[in-house]
Design a protein around this motif. Structure first.
Motif, short mmCIF file in Angstrom:
data_model
loop_
_atom_site.label_atom_id
_atom_site.label_comp_id
_atom_site.label_asym_id
_atom_site.label_seq_id
_atom_site.Cartn_x
_atom_site.Cartn_y
_atom_site.Cartn_z
N LEU A 111 50.68 -31.02 -66.64
CA LEU A 111 50.75 -30.16 -67.82
C LEU A 111 51.96 -30.60 -68.62
N VAL A 112 51.73 -30.96 -69.87
CA VAL A 112 52.81 -31.39 -70.77
C VAL A 112 52.64 -30.63 -72.08
N THR A 113 53.63 -30.71 -72.93
CA THR A 113 53.52 -30.04 -74.22
C THR A 113 52.61 -30.83 -75.16
N ARG A 114 52.05 -30.13 -76.12
CA ARG A 114 51.24 -30.78 -77.15
C ARG A 114 52.09 -31.81 -77.90
N GLU A 115 53.36 -31.45 -78.13
CA GLU A 115 54.28 -32.35 -78.82
C GLU A 115 54.44 -33.66 -78.05
N ALA A 116 54.54 -33.60 -76.72
CA ALA A 116 54.66 -34.81 -75.91
C ALA A 116 53.42 -35.68 -76.05
N VAL A 117 52.24 -35.06 -76.05
CA VAL A 117 50.99 -35.82 -76.21
C VAL A 117 51.00 -36.55 -77.54
N GLU A 118 51.45 -35.87 -78.59
CA GLU A 118 51.49 -36.49 -79.92
C GLU A 118 52.54 -37.60 -79.99
N GLU A 119 53.72 -37.36 -79.42
CA GLU A 119 54.78 -38.38 -79.45
C GLU A 119 54.40 -39.63 -78.67
N LEU A 120 53.72 -39.44 -77.53
CA LEU A 120 53.30 -40.58 -76.71
C LEU A 120 51.98 -41.17 -77.17
N ASP A 121 51.35 -40.51 -78.14
CA ASP A 121 50.05 -40.94 -78.66
C ASP A 121 49.04 -41.08 -77.52
N LEU A 122 49.01 -40.04 -76.66
CA LEU A 122 48.10 -40.06 -75.51
C LEU A 122 46.67 -39.77 -75.96
N ALA A 123 45.74 -40.44 -75.30
CA ALA A 123 44.31 -40.23 -75.53
C ALA A 123 43.57 -40.75 -74.31
N VAL A 124 42.34 -40.33 -74.14
CA VAL A 124 41.52 -40.85 -73.04
C VAL A 124 41.43 -42.36 -73.18
N GLY A 125 41.66 -43.06 -72.07
CA GLY A 125 41.59 -44.52 -72.05
C GLY A 125 42.94 -45.20 -72.17
N VAL A 126 44.00 -44.45 -72.48
CA VAL A 126 45.35 -45.02 -72.63
C VAL A 126 45.98 -45.18 -71.25
N MET A 127 46.62 -46.32 -71.01
CA MET A 127 47.31 -46.55 -69.74
C MET A 127 48.66 -45.86 -69.77
N VAL A 128 48.97 -45.12 -68.70
CA VAL A 128 50.21 -44.38 -68.59
C VAL A 128 50.77 -44.52 -67.19
N THR A 129 52.00 -44.07 -67.01
CA THR A 129 52.61 -43.97 -65.69
C THR A 129 53.05 -42.54 -65.49
N ALA A 130 52.56 -41.92 -64.44
CA ALA A 130 52.99 -40.57 -64.08
C ALA A 130 54.10 -40.72 -63.06
N ARG A 131 55.24 -40.10 -63.34
CA ARG A 131 56.38 -40.16 -62.44
C ARG A 131 56.56 -38.78 -61.83
N VAL A 132 56.54 -38.73 -60.52
CA VAL A 132 56.59 -37.45 -59.81
C VAL A 132 57.92 -37.32 -59.09
N LYS A 133 58.61 -36.24 -59.37
CA LYS A 133 59.86 -35.95 -58.69
C LYS A 133 59.86 -34.48 -58.36
N SER A 134 59.95 -34.17 -57.08
CA SER A 134 59.93 -32.80 -56.60
C SER A 134 58.67 -32.11 -57.10
N THR A 135 58.80 -31.08 -57.90
CA THR A 135 57.62 -30.36 -58.38
C THR A 135 57.26 -30.73 -59.81
N ASN A 136 57.92 -31.74 -60.37
CA ASN A 136 57.68 -32.11 -61.76
C ASN A 136 56.96 -33.44 -61.86
#
Length: 132
Positions: free
Chosen positions: A101-126
């Motif tokens: 779960l991220v903010t709408r603003e983060a999605v817009e800043e990262l220009d996220l969309a289905v099919g985009v390659m990303v890296t999810a970084r997991v630390k503790s509960t975040n």
């Protein structure tokens, strides 16, 4: 069944396309040909190969900017649900399914969309999502 080009597989495995070709030529990574004759890596075979490589490399070294976050999952956004404030991002990475779960603003800043390659970084509960 998803397939990936040699370049896509190289980015997901964090190696050069030439390394992927050598692994395929040596029979370590199964490949097929598409209708145009291009070499393609089967998604399931790629996931199994990535899992085997991860088991061989306990360090989990990653390229990219220095970070204290040790658990990084590179994958492709397969689902994105955005509302007024928050967004849900789904990322399969090898045998893992990461949902963040991220903010709408983060999605817009990262220009996220289905099919985009990303890296999810997991630390503790975040879970932190970086655009790859």
């Amino acid at each position: 069944m998803p397939t990936y080009s040699i370049g896509q597989a190289a980015r997901l495995l964090r190696v050069s396309p030439e390394t992927v070709r050598r692994w395929a030529d040596a029979g370590r990574l199964p490949m097929t040909r598409d209708g145009s004759g291009n070499r393609m890596v089967d998604g399931v075979g790629l996931a199994l190969f990535a899992r085997e490589r991860a088991a061989d490399d306990e360090r989990g070294a990653s390229s990219g900017p220095p970070t204290s976050v040790r658990n990084a999952f590179t994958g492709i956004v397969t689902a994105l649900a955005v509302d007024d404030v928050v967004a849900q991002v789904e990322i399969p990475s090898g045998p893992h399914r990461v949902v963040s779960l991220v903010t709408r603003e983060a999605v817009e800043e990262l220009d996220l969309a289905v099919g985009v390659m990303v890296t999810a970084r997991v630390k503790s509960t975040n879970v932190y999502v970086d655009r790859s």
